[in-house]
Write an enzyme that holds these catalytic residues in place. Structure first.
Site, PDB file in Angstrom:
ATOM      1  N   GLU A   1       0.823  -1.212   0.000  1.00  0.00           N
ATOM      2  CA  GLU A   1       0.000   0.000   0.000  1.00  0.00           C
ATOM      3  C   GLU A   1       0.859   1.265   0.000  1.00  0.00           C
ATOM      4  O   GLU A   1       0.547   2.236  -0.706  1.00  0.00           O
ATOM      5  CB  GLU A   1      -0.937  -0.021   1.215  1.00  0.00           C
ATOM      6  CG  GLU A   1      -2.034  -1.071   1.066  1.00  0.00           C
ATOM      7  CD  GLU A   1      -2.793  -1.321   2.360  1.00  0.00           C
ATOM      8  OE1 GLU A   1      -4.029  -1.357   2.329  1.00  0.00           O
ATOM      9  OE2 GLU A   1      -2.137  -1.507   3.416  1.00  0.00           O
TER      10      GLU A   1
ATOM     11  N   GLU B   1      -4.038  -9.686   3.562  1.00  0.00           N
ATOM     12  CA  GLU B   1      -4.814  -9.452   4.795  1.00  0.00           C
ATOM     13  C   GLU B   1      -5.922 -10.474   5.028  1.00  0.00           C
ATOM     14  O   GLU B   1      -6.244 -10.799   6.177  1.00  0.00           O
ATOM     15  CB  GLU B   1      -5.412  -8.036   4.770  1.00  0.00           C
ATOM     16  CG  GLU B   1      -4.402  -6.925   4.967  1.00  0.00           C
ATOM     17  CD  GLU B   1      -3.746  -6.454   3.692  1.00  0.00           C
ATOM     18  OE1 GLU B   1      -3.032  -5.441   3.720  1.00  0.00           O
ATOM     19  OE2 GLU B   1      -3.955  -7.119   2.633  1.00  0.00           O
TER      20      GLU B   1
END
Length: 257
Positions: free
Chosen positions: A113, A133
């Site tokens: 990210e 995740e």
């Protein structure tokens, strides 16, 4: 005096290195706060035209969040955790100066990210990128669900996010997640070459190009074109335009300020 990052300046380039090699440069709250401070410093430093962000060692750019900090998070605490990280990534994306990610290994979760928030991404051949995740029962929280589909398209973003699988540097280049893949020994040199090429250009024009692209992507084409025209008009009030035009006519190199 930072504990978890290294900051260096060699004008016109600023360097920020996440320095937690024992945990593969995982992001904890302290590291996020230090990165915010360092990037704000780079934004306000007129000697810095371009920033290079990397991780220490040869294994990892940023391997994700420090999972130990998740153990006692409440739902509201988790929301605040995500918003803090998003604030950092927004700062990087909207710095007003290009930020080049030198991805020297694992860029997973928060690491992927933070790389996506950078202007340009160059990866070493050993790099691995992903949003794993879901394997923890989580979703990306630092902007992965928003920036990834904007970079690689909805279908490919879904595949990466929903499977949690890592992709190698070659695949990342194929789908547009990174700009270029180079041998690890050449990674910093390649990033510096790009940074120097950018730093030769007019800084105000670079800033307005960044603004036009970033803001334009969030609206309609007509809105983006109107923004571009506004910024095109604004930049004509700068001394750099006069210098650039004069240098072109006089067949010399411009000296932008």
């Amino acid at each position: 005096a930072y504990e978890n990052i290294l900051v260096e300046k060699k004008p016109p380039i600023g360097y920020i290195t996440v320095n937690r090699p024992k945990v593969l440069n995982a992001l904890n709250i302290k590291t996020v706060l230090e990165l915010m401070d360092a990037f704000e410093g780079m934004a306000n430093d007129d000697e810095v035209r371009v920033v290079i962000l990397t991780g220490s060692g040869e294994k990892s750019f940023v391997a994700g969040a420090d999972i130990k900090e998740f153990q006692n998070l409440s739902p509201d605490g988790a929301r605040q955790y995500a918003m803090r990280g998003q604030k950092l990534l927004n700062l990087i994306e909207r710095l007003g100066k290009p930020v080049i990610a030198a991805i020297n290994g694992y860029a997973l979760g928060g690491g992927c990210e933070i790389a996506m928030a950078c202007t340009i991404r160059v990866a070493s051949e050993n790099a691995k990128l992903g949003q794993p995740e879901v394997g923890l029962g989580l979703i990306p929280g630092y902007g992965g669900t928003q920036r990834l589909p904007r970079l690689v398209g909805k279908g490919r973003a879904y595949e990466m996010i929903l499977t949690g699988r890592h992709i190698d540097a070659t695949r990342a280049e194929q789908i547009g997640l990174v700009n270029k893949v180079v041998p690890q020994a050449s990674l910093m040199e390649e990033c510096e070459n790009i940074a120097k090429a950018i730093a030769k250009q007019a800084p105000l024009a670079i800033r307005y190009c960044l603004e036009a692209v970033d803001r334009g992507l969030n609206g309609s084409l007509d809105d983006g074109l109107a923004l571009e025209a506004d910024l095109f008009g604004l930049v004509f009030g700068s001394e750099d335009v006069k210098e650039g035009v004069s240098a072109f006519i006089e067949k010399r190199k411009p000296e932008f300020r």
